[in-house]
Design a protein around this motif. Structure first.
Motif, PDB file in Angstrom:
ATOM      1  N   ASP A 105       0.780  -1.280   0.196  1.00 45.40           N
ATOM      2  CA  ASP A 105       0.071   0.123   0.127  1.00 45.40           C
ATOM      3  C   ASP A 105       0.900   1.244   0.035  1.00 45.40           C
ATOM      4  OD1 ASP A 105      -2.386  -1.434   0.187  1.00 45.40           O
ATOM      5  OD2 ASP A 105      -1.924  -1.803   2.374  1.00 45.40           O
ATOM      6  N   ILE A 106       0.500   2.408  -0.595  1.00 41.15           N
ATOM      7  CA  ILE A 106       0.868   3.660  -0.600  1.00 41.15           C
ATOM      8  C   ILE A 106       1.023   3.991   0.824  1.00 41.15           C
ATOM      9  CG2 ILE A 106      -1.074   5.086  -0.924  1.00 41.15           C
ATOM     10  CD1 ILE A 106       0.783   6.728  -2.810  1.00 41.15           C
ATOM     11  N   ILE A 107       2.120   4.639   1.225  1.00 48.16           N
ATOM     12  CA  ILE A 107       2.337   5.228   2.506  1.00 48.16           C
ATOM     13  C   ILE A 107       1.945   6.890   2.323  1.00 48.16           C
ATOM     14  CG2 ILE A 107       3.870   5.586   4.473  1.00 48.16           C
ATOM     15  CD1 ILE A 107       3.167   2.913   4.092  1.00 48.16           C
ATOM     16  N   VAL A 108       1.258   7.440   3.193  1.00 50.89           N
ATOM     17  CA  VAL A 108       0.703   8.609   3.204  1.00 50.89           C
ATOM     18  C   VAL A 108       1.078   9.328   4.571  1.00 50.89           C
ATOM     19  CG1 VAL A 108      -0.892   8.566   1.459  1.00 50.89           C
ATOM     20  CG2 VAL A 108      -1.600   8.263   3.842  1.00 50.89           C
ATOM     21  N   THR A 109       0.959  10.718   4.612  1.00 54.83           N
ATOM     22  CA  THR A 109       1.298  11.532   5.833  1.00 54.83           C
ATOM     23  C   THR A 109       0.102  12.251   5.905  1.00 54.83           C
ATOM     24  OG1 THR A 109       2.429  13.052   4.617  1.00 54.83           O
ATOM     25  CG2 THR A 109       3.696  11.505   5.625  1.00 54.83           C
ATOM     26  N   LEU A 158      -2.328   3.687   3.631  1.00 59.97           N
ATOM     27  CA  LEU A 158      -3.348   4.432   3.087  1.00 59.97           C
ATOM     28  C   LEU A 158      -4.729   3.805   3.563  1.00 59.97           C
ATOM     29  CD1 LEU A 158      -4.719   6.596   1.225  1.00 59.97           C
ATOM     30  CD2 LEU A 158      -4.719   5.150  -0.451  1.00 59.97           C
ATOM     31  N   ILE A 159      -4.681   2.345   3.938  1.00 63.16           N
ATOM     32  CA  ILE A 159      -5.811   1.422   4.322  1.00 63.16           C
ATOM     33  C   ILE A 159      -6.129   2.144   5.439  1.00 63.16           C
ATOM     34  CG2 ILE A 159      -6.533  -0.606   4.651  1.00 63.16           C
ATOM     35  CD1 ILE A 159      -5.465  -1.554   2.132  1.00 63.16           C
ATOM     36  N   VAL A 206       1.651  13.205  -4.474  1.00 63.65           N
ATOM     37  CA  VAL A 206       0.711  14.070  -3.980  1.00 63.65           C
ATOM     38  C   VAL A 206      -0.364  13.513  -3.321  1.00 63.65           C
ATOM     39  CG1 VAL A 206      -0.908  16.036  -4.993  1.00 63.65           C
ATOM     40  CG2 VAL A 206       1.085  15.632  -6.278  1.00 63.65           C
ATOM     41  N   GLU A 207      -0.830  14.047  -2.321  1.00 64.94           N
ATOM     42  CA  GLU A 207      -1.826  13.624  -1.633  1.00 64.94           C
ATOM     43  C   GLU A 207      -3.054  14.480  -1.534  1.00 64.94           C
ATOM     44  OE1 GLU A 207      -0.604  12.773   2.376  1.00 64.94           O
ATOM     45  OE2 GLU A 207       1.180  11.458   1.700  1.00 64.94           O
ATOM     46  N   LYS A 242      -1.357  18.015  -0.652  1.00 66.30           N
ATOM     47  CA  LYS A 242       0.035  18.137  -0.225  1.00 66.30           C
ATOM     48  C   LYS A 242       0.972  17.589  -1.303  1.00 66.30           C
ATOM     49  CE  LYS A 242       1.095  16.437   3.505  1.00 66.30           C
ATOM     50  NZ  LYS A 242       1.408  15.510   4.887  1.00 66.30           N
ATOM     51  N   TYR A 243       1.908  18.369  -1.638  1.00 70.43           N
ATOM     52  CA  TYR A 243       2.796  18.269  -2.599  1.00 70.43           C
ATOM     53  C   TYR A 243       4.354  17.921  -2.064  1.00 70.43           C
ATOM     54  CZ  TYR A 243       5.379  19.599  -7.118  1.00 70.43           C
ATOM     55  OH  TYR A 243       6.064  19.815  -8.380  1.00 70.43           O
ATOM     56  N   VAL A 244       4.516  16.504  -2.029  1.00 66.48           N
ATOM     57  CA  VAL A 244       5.723  15.845  -1.458  1.00 66.48           C
ATOM     58  C   VAL A 244       6.821  15.561  -2.316  1.00 66.48           C
ATOM     59  CG1 VAL A 244       6.333  14.035   0.253  1.00 66.48           C
ATOM     60  CG2 VAL A 244       4.095  14.810   0.270  1.00 66.48           C
ATOM     61  N   THR A 245       7.887  16.171  -1.980  1.00 63.64           N
ATOM     62  CA  THR A 245       9.066  16.170  -2.999  1.00 63.64           C
ATOM     63  C   THR A 245       9.958  14.987  -2.419  1.00 63.64           C
ATOM     64  OG1 THR A 245      10.447  17.633  -1.606  1.00 63.64           O
ATOM     65  CG2 THR A 245       9.460  18.452  -3.387  1.00 63.64           C
TER      66      THR A 245
END
Length: 736
Positions: free
Chosen positions: A39-43, A51-52, A141-142, A162-165
């Protein structure tokens, strides 16, 4: 055409919605193999989570996937995210208009607060100018849907982007990407990472983005809807151990694209210069072609592990920007309705977070401070009356907040989350507005203009204070399924109307009040059938109060009246579905669907300077909020020539949408179907790539904005701004 649309609708969105389920490090070619490993990891909750696990409606899309789609900038996210509107502002090249679930802000004038928060690596970007970010040096991008007032603050009432570099790491490497496409598009993007020992690295990226115009200024001969952007980012990272991370980063974007003047929709008395042009991308604007937008910033981020449970994080940042622009509302060679303008802003922010990561207890406790100033000026030139109105002003904002958001596992499957934020804003606004006889005022180059009626000249202060709580409960019977329910409150700060006319609307000197929203959400996130089917579903209901609505209308004195209403009450509810199916290693299907019902229950407004509010709810609609959005795509992949080939046709549908709260049939955009397709090949070692990207393949003409100033004195200035026509581009990339 109808058959093509029907066939294409059958097959959309792996390159579009699939990233919502993808891994954090998805390779450039998004295939069934690469997106099922995890799964994608988000903040989304200020800490790293699957993400789940997050009880929030989130769409997360990797930068590699956006590149594989040929996405020109973050407005491409509109086609693949439920109930999202991201567009370039009318009359602009790089100002962002953002709406989520019916909540946002169309008016980008200085001093107005956005309804969707924009973040670059945890740095809040207060102003929409220069916020149409191009896709380079980006990890993901989140898009967080619904109010995020607890964790992200006062102006995330609709949600947050959210733009994550990318982090640099400690390996020498880099990449080069070149694109050539329709309208002589030439994009060159490069990045480089240089380790300086085991614990220190420096790196940077630069993007040079050029394109001829989709149309032409028939008066001046200049390109219209062109692109001329130079952007860069440099950073240095220090990681002396697993528990310490420090990064200093600086970025700058300079946009010298010509101003967008739009295209006339109404003719006027059969005069050639006042008739619509043959192409919606052409203009006859005579105000000129000078335009420059510069945004830049620097930030310092530090993360310090105090022990196995606690981490201290600090984010310090400064940003500023300036815009010099021209808008020709009448689209004719003469100054019938012209607006030269400039904007300036700066902001300093400081955020401190204490992250907690225990076995059954996780969360964040933090404090936030913002000090900022936004100012500007513009002329409203009515050439047929030889009259100019100069408007200028400044808004100073100081904001402080304290917040906390925590989750506790009641059992191995049941988790309770709660958060609370207290915010206090102090604002000081100054507004000056005066009539002049002559074409332009002294502020914009006419020292001979004769001063006339002083319409506004006041300074006032106001404070706004609010608690924004959130609570959620989630049930995870296993790691692949999460059922959740949540309630949260958001608020957008009040302020002062920088166009406020104290003669036409005397109450403008008092400013306008904050708006608030209470939102309930039920959701499901899961992976099924041995992780061959991924499904996100969210239903929401929102109670929206005191919505800030900017209205600009011709007044009875021959000018333009602007006022901000706190509209009253509205109810918004809807449904969001994101699905991805992976029947084989070589084939996957993705679909997205969003439904929004937005209805005003009370809309109080002061009409033509009146002092008694009138309820016009039955005459108002929500702008930039189509009832339905959907997309569908399929990706077929196969091994070829030592690499991986992927083919993705895609279709996005948006129902009809209004440009303003007052329905305007001439401007409001009917339902739109956009067809895209991408073909990508990536070498087996992921070093070389080549892609062909077609967007809007059926060459639809669709409006993304407009202005409505009918009447003889205004030259029947009803104008529209349009999304890009059909484009095809070829991209080649090398990683080393």
């Amino acid at each position: 055409m109808h058959a093509l649309r029907t066939l294409s609708m059958f097959a959309l969105a792996t390159a579009l919605a699939a990233p919502a389920f993808a891994q954090d490090q998805t390779p450039r070619a998004t295939t069934a193999e690469t997106v099922t490993d995890g799964d994608i990891i988000v903040t989304a909750r200020r800490r790293s989570e699957s993400l789940i696990e997050v009880p929030v409606a989130v769409t997360a899309i990797t930068g590699d996937t956006l590149e594989a789609q040929g996405a020109p900038d973050i407005t491409a996210l509109q086609r693949q995210t439920p109930n999202l509107t991201l567009q370039v502002a009318r009359g602009s090249n790089s100002t962002l208009i953002a709406f989520i679930r019916g909540v946002g802000q169309q008016d980008p004038l200085w001093g107005f607060e956005p309804g969707v928060g924009l973040y670059i690596d945890d740095v809040y970007v207060a102003r929409p100018q220069g916020a149409v970010l191009d896709i380079f040096d980006i990890e993901r991008v989140e898009i967080l849907r619904g109010p995020q007032g607890t964790l992200y603050g006062r102006n995330t009432i609709g949600g947050a982007v959210k733009y994550v570099t990318r982090r640099l790491g400690n390996e020498l490497g880099g990449s080069v990407r070149a694109t050539y496409g329709s309208y002589n598009q030439i994009d060159l993007v490069g990045s480089l990472n240089i380790p300086m020992g085991d614990s220190f690295a420096i790196g940077g990226a630069v993007a040079w983005l050029q394109r001829d115009g989709y149309g032409q200024n028939l008066t001046t001969g200049a390109e219209h809807y062109d692109k001329d952007v130079l952007a860069g980012r440099i950073s240095a990272e220090f990681t002396p151990g697993d528990d310490i991370f420090v990064r200093i980063a600086a970025d700058r974007t300079e946009d010298r694209s010509n101003p967008r003047h739009g295209s006339r929709i109404l003719g006027n008395l059969g005069l050639p210069d006042f008739e619509p042009t043959d192409s919606v991308y052409d203009t006859r604007a005579g105000i000129g072609d000078d335009n420059k937008v510069v945004t830049q910033g620097i930030s310092l981020t530090g993360e310090f592990g105090l022990n196995d449970v606690l981490t201290l994080k600090s984010v310090t940042a400064y940003r500023d920007g300036s815009s010099d622009t021209l808008i020709d509302f009448d689209n004719t060679p003469g100054p019938v309705l012209d607006v030269p303008a400039y904007y300036k802003d700066w902001q300093f922010t400081q955020e401190v977070q204490l992250l907690v990561e225990a076995e059954r207890f996780q969360g964040v406790l933090g404090a936030f401070y913002l000090d900022g100033k936004a100012s500007g000026a513009f002329d409203t030139v009515l050439g047929l009356a030889n009259l100019t109105t100069l408007t200028s002003g400044t808004v100073k904002t100081e904001s402080i907040a304290v917040f906390g958001d925590f989750s506790y596992s009641l059992t191995d499957q049941l988790k309770l989350s709660a958060g609370l934020r207290w915010t206090k804003d102090d604002k000081r606004g100054s507004v000056y507005r005066q009539n002049f006889t002559g074409i332009r005022s002294p502020e914009f180059g006419n020292p001979d203009a004769i001063p006339g009626l002083l319409r506004s000249d006041y300074t006032n202060s106001a404070s706004f204070e609010k608690f924004t709580p959130r609570v959620a409960i989630s049930y995870q019977p296993n790691s692949d399924l999460n059922l959740y329910a949540s309630w949260g409150r958001g608020f957008k700060s009040g302020g002062f109307d920088m166009r406020g006319d104290a003669i036409l609307t005397p109450t403008t000197v008092n400013g306008y009040q904050p708006e608030t929203i209470d939102s309930w959400e039920l959701g499901l996130k899961g992976a099924f059938l041995d992780r061959t089917l991924f499904l996100n579903i969210a239903g929401f209901y929102s109670d929206y109060k005191d919505q800030q609505v900017t209205v600009q209308v011709p007044d009875q004195f021959g000018g333009i009246a602007s006022f901000v209403d706190n509209a009253g009450k509205a109810v918004i509810y809807g449904l969001e579905v994101e699905m991805r199916a992976v029947p084989t290693d070589n084939l996957q299907f993705t679909a997205m669907f969003g439904y929004t019902s937005a209805d005003y229950k009370e809309f109080l407004t002061f009409i033509q300077g009146g002092t008694v509010p009138v309820d016009v709810a039955d005459q108002r609609v929500f702008q930039n909020t189509p009832e339905f959005v959907a997309n569908v795509s399929a990706t077929w992949s196969a091994d070829l020539a030592g690499g991986r080939l992927s083919v993705t046709p895609a279709v996005a549908l948006r129902a009809e949408q209004a440009m303003f709260e007052i329905p305007t049939p001439l401007l409001d955009q009917p339902a739109t179907v956009l067809v895209d397709a991408s073909v990508n090949w990536v070498s087996g070692d992921d070093r070389f790539s080549i892609g062909v990207h077609g967007r809007n393949l059926t060459d639809e003409r669709y409006r993304v904005g407009g202005y409505n100033f009918p009447g003889a004195l205004f030259g029947n200035s009803v104008i529209g701004y349009y999304g890009p026509p059909r484009t095809v581009a070829v991209t080649a990339g090398v990683r080393f």
